[in-house]
Write a protein that holds these residues in place. Sequence first.
Motif, PDB file in Angstrom:
ATOM      1  N   LEU A  77      -2.428   7.899   0.752  1.00  0.00           N
ATOM      2  CA  LEU A  77      -1.924   6.718   0.051  1.00  0.00           C
ATOM      3  C   LEU A  77      -0.399   6.740   0.056  1.00  0.00           C
ATOM      4  N   PRO A  78       0.211   5.584   0.252  1.00  0.00           N
ATOM      5  CA  PRO A  78       1.678   5.544   0.230  1.00  0.00           C
ATOM      6  C   PRO A  78       2.212   6.056  -1.104  1.00  0.00           C
ATOM      7  N   TYR A  79       3.355   6.674  -1.037  1.00  0.00           N
ATOM      8  CA  TYR A  79       3.920   7.301  -2.237  1.00  0.00           C
ATOM      9  C   TYR A  79       4.165   6.295  -3.347  1.00  0.00           C
ATOM     10  N   ASP A  80       4.646   5.115  -2.975  1.00  0.00           N
ATOM     11  CA  ASP A  80       4.954   4.193  -4.063  1.00  0.00           C
ATOM     12  C   ASP A  80       3.671   3.668  -4.726  1.00  0.00           C
ATOM     13  N   VAL A  81       2.604   3.579  -3.937  1.00  0.00           N
ATOM     14  CA  VAL A  81       1.333   3.164  -4.531  1.00  0.00           C
ATOM     15  C   VAL A  81       0.832   4.242  -5.490  1.00  0.00           C
ATOM     16  N   LEU A  82       0.918   5.485  -5.060  1.00  0.00           N
ATOM     17  CA  LEU A  82       0.496   6.589  -5.931  1.00  0.00           C
ATOM     18  C   LEU A  82       1.320   6.615  -7.207  1.00  0.00           C
ATOM     19  N   ALA A  83       2.617   6.383  -7.034  1.00  0.00           N
ATOM     20  CA  ALA A  83       3.487   6.385  -8.214  1.00  0.00           C
ATOM     21  C   ALA A  83       3.087   5.267  -9.163  1.00  0.00           C
ATOM     22  N   ARG A  84       2.694   4.134  -8.603  1.00  0.00           N
ATOM     23  CA  ARG A  84       2.293   3.025  -9.445  1.00  0.00           C
ATOM     24  C   ARG A  84       0.967   3.332 -10.148  1.00  0.00           C
ATOM     25  N   ILE A  85       0.075   3.990  -9.400  1.00  0.00           N
ATOM     26  CA  ILE A  85      -1.216   4.343  -9.985  1.00  0.00           C
ATOM     27  C   ILE A  85      -1.022   5.277 -11.169  1.00  0.00           C
ATOM     28  N   ALA A  86      -0.116   6.239 -10.992  1.00  0.00           N
ATOM     29  CA  ALA A  86       0.043   7.270 -12.022  1.00  0.00           C
ATOM     30  C   ALA A  86       1.105   6.924 -13.050  1.00  0.00           C
ATOM     31  N   ALA A  87       1.624   5.708 -12.988  1.00  0.00           N
ATOM     32  CA  ALA A  87       2.767   5.350 -13.849  1.00  0.00           C
ATOM     33  C   ALA A  87       2.499   5.581 -15.328  1.00  0.00           C
ATOM     34  N   SER A  88       1.257   5.321 -15.757  1.00  0.00           N
ATOM     35  CA  SER A  88       0.997   5.435 -17.195  1.00  0.00           C
ATOM     36  C   SER A  88       0.229   6.708 -17.530  1.00  0.00           C
ATOM     37  N   ASN A 108      -0.733  -3.889  -0.916  1.00  0.00           N
ATOM     38  CA  ASN A 108       0.619  -3.343  -0.868  1.00  0.00           C
ATOM     39  C   ASN A 108       1.395  -3.977   0.278  1.00  0.00           C
ATOM     40  N   PHE A 109       0.758  -4.013   1.436  1.00  0.00           N
ATOM     41  CA  PHE A 109       1.409  -4.555   2.623  1.00  0.00           C
ATOM     42  C   PHE A 109       1.698  -6.042   2.453  1.00  0.00           C
ATOM     43  N   LEU A 110       0.703  -6.770   1.941  1.00  0.00           N
ATOM     44  CA  LEU A 110       0.870  -8.209   1.809  1.00  0.00           C
ATOM     45  C   LEU A 110       1.628  -8.584   0.542  1.00  0.00           C
ATOM     46  N   ASN A 111       1.883  -7.566  -0.291  1.00  0.00           N
ATOM     47  CA  ASN A 111       2.657  -7.811  -1.502  1.00  0.00           C
ATOM     48  C   ASN A 111       1.987  -8.845  -2.407  1.00  0.00           C
ATOM     49  N   ILE A 112       0.757  -8.527  -2.811  1.00  0.00           N
ATOM     50  CA  ILE A 112       0.023  -9.383  -3.754  1.00  0.00           C
ATOM     51  C   ILE A 112      -0.055  -8.591  -5.055  1.00  0.00           C
ATOM     52  N   LYS A 113       0.860  -8.897  -5.965  1.00  0.00           N
ATOM     53  CA  LYS A 113       1.009  -8.060  -7.151  1.00  0.00           C
ATOM     54  C   LYS A 113      -0.281  -7.896  -7.932  1.00  0.00           C
ATOM     55  N   SER A 114      -0.943  -8.994  -8.241  1.00  0.00           N
ATOM     56  CA  SER A 114      -2.105  -8.894  -9.125  1.00  0.00           C
ATOM     57  C   SER A 114      -3.219  -8.067  -8.494  1.00  0.00           C
ATOM     58  N   LEU A 115      -3.401  -8.214  -7.178  1.00  0.00           N
ATOM     59  CA  LEU A 115      -4.440  -7.429  -6.511  1.00  0.00           C
ATOM     60  C   LEU A 115      -4.050  -5.959  -6.478  1.00  0.00           C
ATOM     61  N   LEU A 116      -2.765  -5.706  -6.264  1.00  0.00           N
ATOM     62  CA  LEU A 116      -2.298  -4.322  -6.272  1.00  0.00           C
ATOM     63  C   LEU A 116      -2.485  -3.714  -7.651  1.00  0.00           C
ATOM     64  N   ASP A 117      -2.125  -4.483  -8.679  1.00  0.00           N
ATOM     65  CA  ASP A 117      -2.322  -3.996 -10.048  1.00  0.00           C
ATOM     66  C   ASP A 117      -3.783  -3.660 -10.284  1.00  0.00           C
ATOM     67  N   LEU A 118      -4.654  -4.577  -9.890  1.00  0.00           N
ATOM     68  CA  LEU A 118      -6.083  -4.396 -10.125  1.00  0.00           C
ATOM     69  C   LEU A 118      -6.606  -3.152  -9.412  1.00  0.00           C
ATOM     70  N   THR A 119      -6.290  -3.030  -8.131  1.00  0.00           N
ATOM     71  CA  THR A 119      -6.822  -1.903  -7.370  1.00  0.00           C
ATOM     72  C   THR A 119      -6.209  -0.584  -7.844  1.00  0.00           C
ATOM     73  N   CYS A 120      -4.921  -0.614  -8.155  1.00  0.00           N
ATOM     74  CA  CYS A 120      -4.291   0.608  -8.651  1.00  0.00           C
ATOM     75  C   CYS A 120      -4.902   1.037  -9.979  1.00  0.00           C
ATOM     76  N   GLN A 121      -5.144   0.067 -10.820  1.00  0.00           N
ATOM     77  CA  GLN A 121      -5.752   0.381 -12.113  1.00  0.00           C
ATOM     78  C   GLN A 121      -7.131   0.987 -11.915  1.00  0.00           C
ATOM     79  N   THR A 122      -7.873   0.451 -10.954  1.00  0.00           N
ATOM     80  CA  THR A 122      -9.206   0.969 -10.657  1.00  0.00           C
ATOM     81  C   THR A 122      -9.126   2.430 -10.242  1.00  0.00           C
TER      82      THR A 122
END
Lengths: 375, 155
Positions: free
Chosen positions: A96-107, B101-115
Amino acid sequence: MKQRTWPHRTDNPRFTALPFDGSSVDDLAAKFARRRHHHHHQTDRSASTSASSRRVPKPPPPPPPSSSRLRSPASRWKLAPAGSPKPAPSRDFAGLPYDVLARIAASFTQSNLRAASLVCRSWNEALRPLREAMLLLHWGKRFKHGRGGAGANSEKALDSFLKGAARGSTLAMVDAGLMYWEMGKKEAAIELYRKAASLGDPAGQCNLGIAYLQVEPAKPQEAIKWLQLASAAGHIRAQYQLALCLHRGSGQDTNLVEAARWYLKAAEGGYVRAMYNVALCYSFGEGFHRNRRQARSWMKRAADRGHSKAQFEHGLSLFSEGEMLKAVVYLELATRAGERAAAHLKHVILQQLSAPSRDRVMFLADNWRALPSSR
Amino acid sequence: MATSRKVTLLSSDGESFEVEQSVAVESITIKDSIEEGSAGNPIPVPKVNSKILAKVIEYCKKHVESAKAEDRVDDEDLVAWDADFVKVDQATLFDLIRAANFLNIKSLLDLTCQTVADMIKGKTPEEKRKTFTIRNDFTPEEEEEVRRENQWAFE
């Protein structure tokens, strides 16, 4: 070159004012360069000659067996394909890209962060800024409360929190926001709360909601939106605040049923004021059907946890049931907590008690301790 | 004016998807390239295959529609819809994250990251590795080092 490609960067230009310390980002870039150079040391695990900038003064670790995985964070996303074929399975969560991981673990809390850092090398690297943030958060708290022999130092505390926030920790953002709020810098506080909230931090969402209620002019719609998110995530204080909003109306149609539901959630989560309100809802049939038994039960729970009005109410209930001794203990507690209405009734009952009983009452009141609550 | 305009997106494996522009611009990446005039038609979306692109489009459509409705009842439905949307196998989840992430869709990124965050939280490192089938590539010394890192600061 900023490595962070958080999607909302473009609509948060004000965030450039914060001291975004790019030093850890540069460390990262430097590490990539170093790892690539030492690619040929792959097989030599026992004697490492590669220098490392790690803080711990132990012999530095050997370079990773395959650097192909590490290439993915370095290639920045553009619409043209980056074209770096990965021999490892392409859906590798380690990649996973680092910034995505950082976002996942932000809280993440400290313990979750440490566990995540121990999963594999790339996660460890990706989460380094957040670990630094945790350290800053820890120091910030010490500065704020003045531990370790030092007096409280708000300036240093805020500085630490802001540095932690810049490294992406929502916990630090919330603490920094809180300090700003306490200093009266509400705009700055809201900015930070908003950042934390949008990264999914329930405390940030809760504080943001409450802030929107308290600013001039109040923004009840926004407040409710964020309180709902936090409440859905299980944040107890947010649930109570949301219930209050729905109960009072604040710009929306009042929704007693929803309000009662959220009071109950918060009460079940241990929030004492919510317990009191739940008791009232059951008592008056607001949002719930009238239920004397539930009302009494919740009022007692609130009273046992130190809610002074609840102690008064519960004392009254006991009195009406003829339980004089118990009633007067609660009334005494309520009086001590400042409930003047309780004092009068308390005197009346005390007159009717024998001296030993009166002594017993005072003894019980003196030795009473509130049950734990989540406040 | 622009709302009824359609654009065509081309997945990495050559499939075309015609969508409303209002849906396509949920992706800031696509929005920017359209505004810069560098998009071309159809708009190529490299790195995102047709299966994932279809899901992403489904997500964007739903959210654009909900934004128009603006009813609080719909909000709760949307949350439930989102929860269902991410009930996918891990490979798909991974692809969705990268696409968002690539397409820069904030809400989808938020959702998937939260998951993913929820899947990670509360687990030991070994449990986390099992969940995502990640190989432990630390040496024992490295692992020890990471464990001890910063311990000194928290006394």
